[in-house]
Design a protein around this motif. Sequence first.
Motif, PDB file in Angstrom:
ATOM      1  N   ARG A 258       0.738  -1.167  -0.138  1.00 28.03           N
ATOM      2  CA  ARG A 258       0.146  -0.128  -0.018  1.00 28.03           C
ATOM      3  C   ARG A 258       0.863   1.282  -0.140  1.00 28.03           C
ATOM      4  NH1 ARG A 258      -5.402  -1.472   1.426  1.00 28.03           N
ATOM      5  NH2 ARG A 258      -5.488  -3.567   2.663  1.00 28.03           N
ATOM      6  N   MET A 259       2.315   1.121  -0.172  1.00 27.25           N
ATOM      7  CA  MET A 259       2.990   2.324  -0.035  1.00 27.25           C
ATOM      8  C   MET A 259       4.027   2.354  -1.019  1.00 27.25           C
ATOM      9  SD  MET A 259       4.251   2.091   3.894  1.00 27.25           S
ATOM     10  CE  MET A 259       5.094   0.344   4.183  1.00 27.25           C
ATOM     11  N   THR A 260       4.381   3.759  -1.491  1.00 25.73           N
ATOM     12  CA  THR A 260       5.468   4.138  -2.421  1.00 25.73           C
ATOM     13  C   THR A 260       6.766   3.633  -1.711  1.00 25.73           C
ATOM     14  OG1 THR A 260       5.930   6.540  -1.560  1.00 25.73           O
ATOM     15  CG2 THR A 260       3.679   5.924  -2.887  1.00 25.73           C
TER      16      THR A 260
ATOM     17  N   GLU B  92     -11.246   3.880   0.794  1.00 26.95           N
ATOM     18  CA  GLU B  92      -9.927   3.242   1.152  1.00 26.95           C
ATOM     19  C   GLU B  92     -10.176   2.368   2.375  1.00 26.95           C
ATOM     20  OE1 GLU B  92      -5.327   3.840   2.108  1.00 26.95           O
ATOM     21  OE2 GLU B  92      -6.689   5.596   2.448  1.00 26.95           O
ATOM     22  N   ASN B  93     -10.052   1.059   2.214  1.00 25.50           N
ATOM     23  CA  ASN B  93     -10.492   0.041   3.153  1.00 25.50           C
ATOM     24  C   ASN B  93      -9.173  -0.668   3.904  1.00 25.50           C
ATOM     25  OD1 ASN B  93     -12.411  -1.228   4.556  1.00 25.50           O
ATOM     26  ND2 ASN B  93     -12.329  -2.932   3.471  1.00 25.50           N
ATOM     27  N   ARG B  94      -8.308   0.040   4.556  1.00 25.11           N
ATOM     28  CA  ARG B  94      -7.233  -0.487   5.283  1.00 25.11           C
ATOM     29  C   ARG B  94      -7.562  -0.555   6.802  1.00 25.11           C
ATOM     30  NH1 ARG B  94      -3.491   3.906   5.178  1.00 25.11           N
ATOM     31  NH2 ARG B  94      -2.575   2.699   7.036  1.00 25.11           N
ATOM     32  N   ARG B  95      -9.003  -0.613   7.309  1.00 22.41           N
ATOM     33  CA  ARG B  95      -9.089  -0.447   8.591  1.00 22.41           C
ATOM     34  C   ARG B  95      -8.838  -1.645   9.367  1.00 22.41           C
ATOM     35  NH1 ARG B  95     -15.030   1.095   9.304  1.00 22.41           N
ATOM     36  NH2 ARG B  95     -14.470   1.263  11.297  1.00 22.41           N
TER      37      ARG B  95
ATOM     38  N   GLY C 117       5.886  -9.786  -0.254  1.00 21.67           N
ATOM     39  CA  GLY C 117       5.302  -8.433  -0.392  1.00 21.67           C
ATOM     40  C   GLY C 117       4.286  -8.071   0.727  1.00 21.67           C
ATOM     41  N   MET C 118       3.724  -9.189   1.552  1.00 24.56           N
ATOM     42  CA  MET C 118       2.762  -8.783   2.444  1.00 24.56           C
ATOM     43  C   MET C 118       3.186  -8.311   3.642  1.00 24.56           C
ATOM     44  SD  MET C 118      -0.116  -9.846   1.222  1.00 24.56           S
ATOM     45  CE  MET C 118      -0.776 -11.115   0.132  1.00 24.56           C
ATOM     46  N   HIS C 119       4.678  -8.210   4.082  1.00 20.63           N
ATOM     47  CA  HIS C 119       4.999  -7.699   5.175  1.00 20.63           C
ATOM     48  C   HIS C 119       6.441  -6.905   5.092  1.00 20.63           C
ATOM     49  CE1 HIS C 119       2.162  -8.442   8.538  1.00 20.63           C
ATOM     50  NE2 HIS C 119       2.058  -9.551   7.902  1.00 20.63           N
TER      51      HIS C 119
ATOM     52  N   GLN D  47      -0.465   3.563  -5.510  1.00 19.80           N
ATOM     53  CA  GLN D  47       0.812   3.818  -6.213  1.00 19.80           C
ATOM     54  C   GLN D  47       2.003   3.097  -5.607  1.00 19.80           C
ATOM     55  OE1 GLN D  47       1.414   5.259  -9.222  1.00 19.80           O
ATOM     56  NE2 GLN D  47       3.300   4.813  -8.985  1.00 19.80           N
ATOM     57  N   SER D  48       2.262   1.941  -5.918  1.00 19.12           N
ATOM     58  CA  SER D  48       3.336   1.030  -4.974  1.00 19.12           C
ATOM     59  C   SER D  48       4.211   0.225  -6.174  1.00 19.12           C
ATOM     60  CB  SER D  48       2.750   0.077  -4.093  1.00 19.12           C
ATOM     61  OG  SER D  48       3.856  -0.276  -3.311  1.00 19.12           O
TER      62      SER D  48
END
Length: 445
Positions: free
Chosen positions: A241-243, A300-303, A349-351, A274-275
């Motif tokens: 979720r990050m650049t 956005e659903n990062r909750r 790529g998950m953590h 955008q990642s």
Amino acid sequence: MTTFANHKIQLSLASLLMLSLLGCNFSSSSSPSPTKPNKPDGVGHELDVAIPSRVYPLPVVEHAEHNAQDPERFMIEHNPVATILNGFNRIWHLGLAGWQNDANGDGPESFKEQKIIDADAWRHNMNYVLQVTEQRTPEQAIESYSDDRRSKNYSVIDGFGPLTHAYLAGSGAYVDLDVPRVSDVLENENFFAVHNDGGDYSGDIHSDLGAVVQLVNDFRQNSPASANGSKYIFSSPRPWRMTASGEVDYLGTYLHHCEQQDGSTEQRIYDRYQSPVKVLPGLRCAARHHGNDPLTDEGENRRKDGGYPSGHTNAGYLAAMAYAYAFPQRYAELLTRGSQLGENRIITGMHSPLDVMGARIHFQTIAAYALGQDHIYQNAQAAYQQAQAYFAGQAQAEGLELYDYAHRWAEHELGLLMAITLLSRLGIIIAMQIVRRIDGFIVNV
């Protein structure tokens, strides 16, 4: 249409990948044996460590149960596990006043105030993710996929090395997981990666190694082991979720088609960012999606998707520590296997590294608490005695000391076991399908 030549390539690749998954010594007769590690010497005397000063909610041994209780688990001032992890606040922060003492299982309403406190550390954190996801090999992809989808209690058993088969036989440990095609893991972003991560795959408590199985259960299920309280308290973004600099640049939602191995399909709504992070394709559908959760922060659903600390890594380390306590002859190797599982979370790529570091701190906190409980400590001693007797008998039959037996060079001990598992799923036409169970693996031949 797949050609015969392609089949040969797939078969060779599958064999190579599955051998790498076993985590134990495997060679041809012409391969040189590695140097056996020396027995640990220790310091030669007892170490007395002064009790450190502490302020509530510490010490963990008195208040760790808050990590499993509502509302304390969502309050950093009452959850000692989250308190120990709070150095993360000096690197990244959600930015919502009061949230860390009033978090909940739904996650925060907004992420607009998030703050990168230590930009240099945060950038290095992301750079490592970019490096390993860009450079991962097919072997690493398969191994990291397996560690993601199957029980962590089972995954780390191969830290027993040449004793892996013996542990499986003595404990009844097994895995019940559909085996994908290599192409699904490496290439197919529409693959629905069904998981089977229950806590009961370490074996049967009534088996020859039942006390060891019980100790794994004590660490994983009978202690306040979950990382979820801290995940919600810190609510940090996953790396995908990050650049490259660690910012979150939300680009809206999209509809994604996910297909299970049995042919059933599901349309899921995902967030787009955008990642540059390359998530393992076979796990794309395993990422957090909208489902029935309300859309927040303009969609956005990062909750409910906090990255810090990594739950998979915490679970893998806890299981590895239980095995290592029972059989310290392979203590370093088993804990290293827990570390490898954590590294695999980054490879998918998950953590991020910080997520994995947080999980390492988390597991040590829970393990220390567990062994501080009288009944678990007694179970731990029983597990040690049982494992020592079980493997010592085998070592004696081979005319070896136990430490030497635990580090012998095992030629062709496993190998075919998991290779068959994958080969049966490569799309090769087989005249007859017979389902049978080999050492706990579902195998089609």
